[in-house]
Design a protein around this motif. Structure first.
Motif, PDB file in Angstrom:
ATOM      1  N   ARG A  47       0.699  -1.172  -0.054  1.00 58.21           N
ATOM      2  CA  ARG A  47      -0.010  -0.151   0.152  1.00 58.21           C
ATOM      3  C   ARG A  47       0.859   1.405   0.053  1.00 58.21           C
ATOM      4  O   ARG A  47       0.559   2.045  -0.581  1.00 58.21           O
ATOM      5  N   TRP A 292      -2.964  -4.981  -3.772  1.00 55.55           N
ATOM      6  CA  TRP A 292      -2.464  -4.298  -2.532  1.00 55.55           C
ATOM      7  C   TRP A 292      -3.786  -4.021  -1.616  1.00 55.55           C
ATOM      8  O   TRP A 292      -3.547  -3.428  -0.345  1.00 55.55           O
ATOM      9  N   VAL A 394      -9.102   0.686   4.515  1.00 54.32           N
ATOM     10  CA  VAL A 394      -9.246   0.656   3.159  1.00 54.32           C
ATOM     11  C   VAL A 394     -10.840   0.204   2.861  1.00 54.32           C
ATOM     12  O   VAL A 394     -11.148   0.658   1.665  1.00 54.32           O
TER      13      VAL A 394
END
Length: 635
Positions: A47, A292, A394
């Motif tokens: 990330r 990711w 996220v």
């Protein structure tokens, strides 16, 4: 409410005995009870590379844009253009860095995980899985044909004893009731699946698809450790279904596994553009985000397997406060359900390298706009969920990404209009060389045209690089290259898709801008069934719906030309798409043109050149349902 079948034998009930589960409605103002989650160790660094790289690239582009407009001072309009540019460039920068990650993942043959064997060897299953087919005013024979093809494929791989199929009807059209029931009974007869194929119709489609699935969980979910969610246009191979069920069994901490559905069966030019783009660029995009996102993946509402216990514990959706379109039940439930699963400590994964997952595309630009209107409202509704307690960061990015995918349209339009205003001001408004106040030197209105040109070229490179990387992967992978008709035809397809997509993009921008405005004004989108098959549309019908786009394009083109010929050329990709909106929407809806290109090997995909069993069988059943059914029974 369960449908009664008077003609069904007593030994073949339409539904099995109920074995329900509790599914409490979630309180988004307090954190959920969370099981201990095991995150991917390398996710942090991945990330950092993707998001950090996008941040650095955006910072560099923002400085270059500032350098373009700073000469002579930044005006209010130029400041607004600079701010919009930063927002919009950040959007494409994340796609760029994520695409590079996807390129590396595909070359390294990643995209599976969870113990799914890359050699395709089928594992043994232990438990039972329910295949759920929610349907709403769809063509019954079409839906049952797809289910029959899936059922037969699971039989072929020898795993049918581990699967039951539930047709969950929310149909409200009285003319379809009898046809739906008849098609269900016929499906049972053809497959001898009376003990494994079930049908339930609700009289009211409360909370739409999310409510449909929740009703099943509360009534029958206790008998099935996992459920595989299909859509009316979904098709999946037996191998892919078995791999998903086995992966869920061997990974007790996983709550959801999402596949990458490939668009197939396109006949219109528009649908074939979508399926070529999906097959060529889709895997690279999906590999990138899977790389990711890690265990904080997303859910797209179908062709995914879900742990029933986790779903029941975490995914009871609350009603949002306020009026429609932002209040009421949650429309785009899939993103929210993935976020709630992760909030409860369950991992959510995507496996983009697993083959055998398929869907279909809307056949025309107008059909896409109808679907987009509903999705737009659902994604904008997620703005009220960004502050929900306990969500993983996220998951909040997934919400922002969905919101941004529609807000980007009015932002791009505003950016372009401000550019026209700034150019008009520079060309026609006499500058004030000596503004009020003390000044030793005049204020010259200046910009850096050379730097602006290079910035424009750089932005195009950032936009197009993921497409070029996806094409490189296609060339490297021999089977995919041959499936696209070879390198030369694939290159021609790439050029055609890029040109037509560039021309259609301004039309979609106007459509989505109108959607956003109407939703913000409080207009609800409703819920209409999708058009599944192409066939073309009448020119006069298209002309009425895209007349405004054409007029807007002519006005922008005239204004651009009045400013200067170079500026008109710079605006040409936008104005040309709008001016040509009517013929573009008309001929891209043509199945005759799409089929002709298919014969020539343009916009081809491997599933056409090397047919897949489940797709061939479904197509046969849909074209000749009675003959195909008799052949199966007699054979």
């Amino acid at each position: 409410m369960t449908t009664n079948f008077r003609d069904l034998p007593i030994l073949s009930p339409a539904l099995p005995p109920e074995t329900g589960m509790e599914m409490p409605v979630q309180d988004l103002s307090t954190p959920a009870q969370r099981r201990k989650a095991q995150a991917m160790a390398q996710a942090f660094w991945r990330r950092c590379l993707v998001l950090g790289g996008a941040t650095g690239l955006t910072g560099f582009a923002a400085y270059q844009m500032y350098a373009v407009v700073r000469l002579g001072g930044v005006t209010i309009i130029e400041g607004a253009i600079l701010g919009l540019f930063c927002l919009l460039f950040a959007w494409i920068a994340v796609s760029f860095t994520s695409g590079i990650a996807g390129f590396i993942s595909m070359l390294a043959q990643g995209g599976l995980g969870l113990g799914i064997a890359a050699d395709g060897k089928l594992p043994r299953l232990r438990g039972r899985t329910a295949l759920l087919m929610p349907t709403y005013n769809e063509d019954p024979e079409r839906v049952m044909a797809g289910l029959q093809a899936i059922y037969e494929q699971i039989e072929v791989v020898g795993a049918i004893e581990h699967f039951d199929i539930f047709i969950l009807s929310d149909t409200t059209n009285p003319e379809l009731f009898d046809s739906e029931e008849t098609a269900f009974l016929t499906l049972r007869d053809r497959t001898n699946g009376s003990e494994r194929i079930f049908y339930r119709r609700r009289e009211k489609n409360i909370e739409r698809k999310a409510g449909n699935i929740a009703d099943w969980v509360r009534r029958w979910g206790g008998a099935y450790p996992q459920m595989l969610i299909l859509d009316a246009d979904s098709l999946m191979s037996g191998e892919s279904i078995v791999h998903l069920a086995a992966a869920m069994e061997r990974n007790p901490g996983v709550g959801l596994i999402q596949t990458l559905p490939m668009v197939v069966n396109g006949t219109s030019l528009f649908a074939r553009l979508q399926q070529f783009a999906g097959k060529t660029y889709g895997p690279l995009i999906a590999h990138g985000i899977a790389w990711w996102h890690g265990s904080e993946g997303n859910y797209w509402g179908h062709n995914a397997i879900i742990r029933t216990e986790a779903f029941a514990q975490q995914c009871g959706l609350p009603h949002l406060k306020g009026r429609k379109p932002f209040g009421g039940h949650i429309l785009s439930h899939d993103f929210v359900e993935a976020a709630l699963l992760r909030r409860g400590g369950w991992r959510v994964h995507m496996v983009p390298a697993l083959d055998g997952s398929y869907e279909e595309s809307p056949p025309s630009l107008w059909d896409l706009a109808i679907r987009d209107r509903r999705w737009c409202q659902g994604n904008l509704q997620h703005a009220g969920l960004l502050t929900a307690r306990g969500l993983h960061w996220v998951s909040r990015i997934h919400f922002l990404n969905g919101i941004g995918s529609y807000l980007a349209a009015p932002l791009w339009l505003l950016f372009l209009l401000l550019g026209v205003v700034a150019a008009f001001q520079a060309g026609f408004v006499r500058p004030d060389y000596f503004p009020k106040g003390l000044a030793l030197f005049p204020t010259w209105p200046q910009q850096d045209p050379i730097r602006a040109l290079w910035l424009f070229i750089g932005t195009l490179c950032v936009l197009l690089t993921p497409k070029l990387l996806a094409f490189v992967v296609l060339l490297v992978q021999g089977e995919r290259r041959r499936g696209a008709g070879g390198a030369f035809r694939a290159f021609l397809s790439l050029i055609l898709e890029t040109l037509l997509s560039a021309l259609l993009a301004p039309v979609t921008m106007i459509n989505q801008t109108g959607d956003v405005i109407s939703i913000l004004l409080g207009q609800d989108s409703g819920w209409k069934p999708q058009t599944r098959d192409g066939g073309g549309v009448l020119f006069r019908w298209v002309a009425r719906r895209y007349a405004l786009h054409t007029v807007l394009g002519m006005v922008l083109a005239a204004a651009s030309y009045a400013i200067s010929t170079p500026f008109a050329l710079w605006m040409a990709p936008v104005t040309a798409g709008l001016v040509l909106a009517i013929p573009l929407a008309w001929f891209t809806a043509s199945s005759a043109l799409g089929v002709a290109l298919q014969r020539w090997g343009i916009l081809a995909i491997p599933e056409e050149r090397r047919p897949v069993d489940v797709l061939v069988r479904a197509a046969t059943l849909r074209a000749h349902p009675r003959i195909a059914g008799r052949k199966l029974i007699e054979g």
